[in-house]
Write a protein that holds these residues in place. Structure first.
Motif, PDB file in Angstrom:
ATOM      1  N   ARG A 118       0.823  -1.209   0.000  1.00 37.03           N
ATOM      2  CA  ARG A 118       0.000   0.000   0.000  1.00 37.03           C
ATOM      3  C   ARG A 118       0.860   1.263   0.000  1.00 37.03           C
ATOM      4  O   ARG A 118       0.644   2.177  -0.801  1.00 37.03           O
ATOM      5  CB  ARG A 118      -0.914  -0.016   1.228  1.00 37.03           C
ATOM      6  N   ASN A 126      -3.804   0.225  -4.274  1.00 33.68           N
ATOM      7  CA  ASN A 126      -4.981   0.439  -3.436  1.00 33.68           C
ATOM      8  C   ASN A 126      -5.187  -0.781  -2.538  1.00 33.68           C
ATOM      9  O   ASN A 126      -4.551  -1.825  -2.715  1.00 33.68           O
ATOM     10  CB  ASN A 126      -6.218   0.743  -4.290  1.00 33.68           C
ATOM     11  N   TRP A 127      -6.087  -0.652  -1.584  1.00 36.44           N
ATOM     12  CA  TRP A 127      -6.256  -1.712  -0.590  1.00 36.44           C
ATOM     13  C   TRP A 127      -6.794  -3.005  -1.197  1.00 36.44           C
ATOM     14  O   TRP A 127      -6.537  -4.093  -0.679  1.00 36.44           O
ATOM     15  CB  TRP A 127      -7.172  -1.246   0.546  1.00 36.44           C
TER      16      TRP A 127
END
Length: 224
Positions: free
Chosen positions: A99, A105-106
């Motif tokens: 991250r 992105n997560w």
């Protein structure tokens, strides 16, 4: 005897079923607590203590406690208390690095982290089929070492200075794995084996990793 209470004897130093049968292995787990305290103080002073690094510091402390339990009571439930925090630290650190260091992105960071678990288990099984128990149970840590080298090299190539510290941590981890592996082979030549250095060196490795994560470009920082 209940299965979870069954005692485990796999380290050179253990000479009996008593609580202090592995005093050096048990007491060197203080290194994890010392590392957590030192990194906590450093991050708080620099305004870099936040949820991610805080979680890793909690897991680092839990690793020391779990390992202490395993090297004292030495039961199956204590073995779980030993390995579970280590596995959680590896997964949490990987997700946070993807991250913050790689700016994923997560969804991607979480997906790749979840994929790492079965991939590492498959790699461990393959190594054990090839080498048997030649690594003394240390093969399970090789995927984490490989991920550390790849991540450190990639970040350094992109000019992220934290990558250098990941590679330093990887070098210490190599020494740590080596000493863990040699615990039984050198048992006849050493009074209490070499496993205790696994604790000392790993405390350095994990402390360095948390410190490096806090200095990645995507890491949050409190305003001064």
């Amino acid at each position: 005897m209940d299965g979870w209470s069954q005692q485990i004897d796999i380290y050179c130093e253990r000479m009996g079923p008593t609580f202090w049968a592995e005093p050096v292995n048990a007491l060197t787990n203080a290194a994890f607590l010392i590392a957590a305290a030192l990194v906590f103080a450093s991050l708080r002073r620099d305004g870099r203590l936040e949820a991610g690094t805080g979680l890793l510091l909690v897991l680092l402390t839990t690793i020391g406690i779990g390992s202490f339990l395993f090297h004292t009571v030495a039961t199956r439930w204590a073995a779980l208390a030993d390995v579970l925090p280590i596995m959680l630290f590896i997964l949490a650190y990987l997700a946070l690095t993807l991250r913050r260091g790689f700016h994923l992105n997560w969804v991607w960071a979480g997906g790749l982290t979840l994929a790492f678990l079965p991939a590492s288990m498959g790699f461990e099984a393959g190594v054990e089929r090839l080498l048997g128990d030649a690594l003394g149970g240390s093969s399970g840590y090789l995927p984490a070492l490989a991920a550390l080298v790849i991540a450190g090299g990639w970040l350094l190539a992109r000019g992220v200075s934290a990558g250098r510290w990941l590679l330093v941590a990887a070098g210490v981890f190599v020494a740590s794995i080596t000493l863990r592996t040699l615990d039984q082979p050198l048992c006849g030549a050493t009074p209490f084996g070499t496993h205790f250095m696994w604790h000392v060196l790993n405390a350095i490795v994990l402390g360095l990793l948390i410190w490096a994560l806090a200095r990645m470009p995507g890491a949050p920082r409190k305003a001064a």
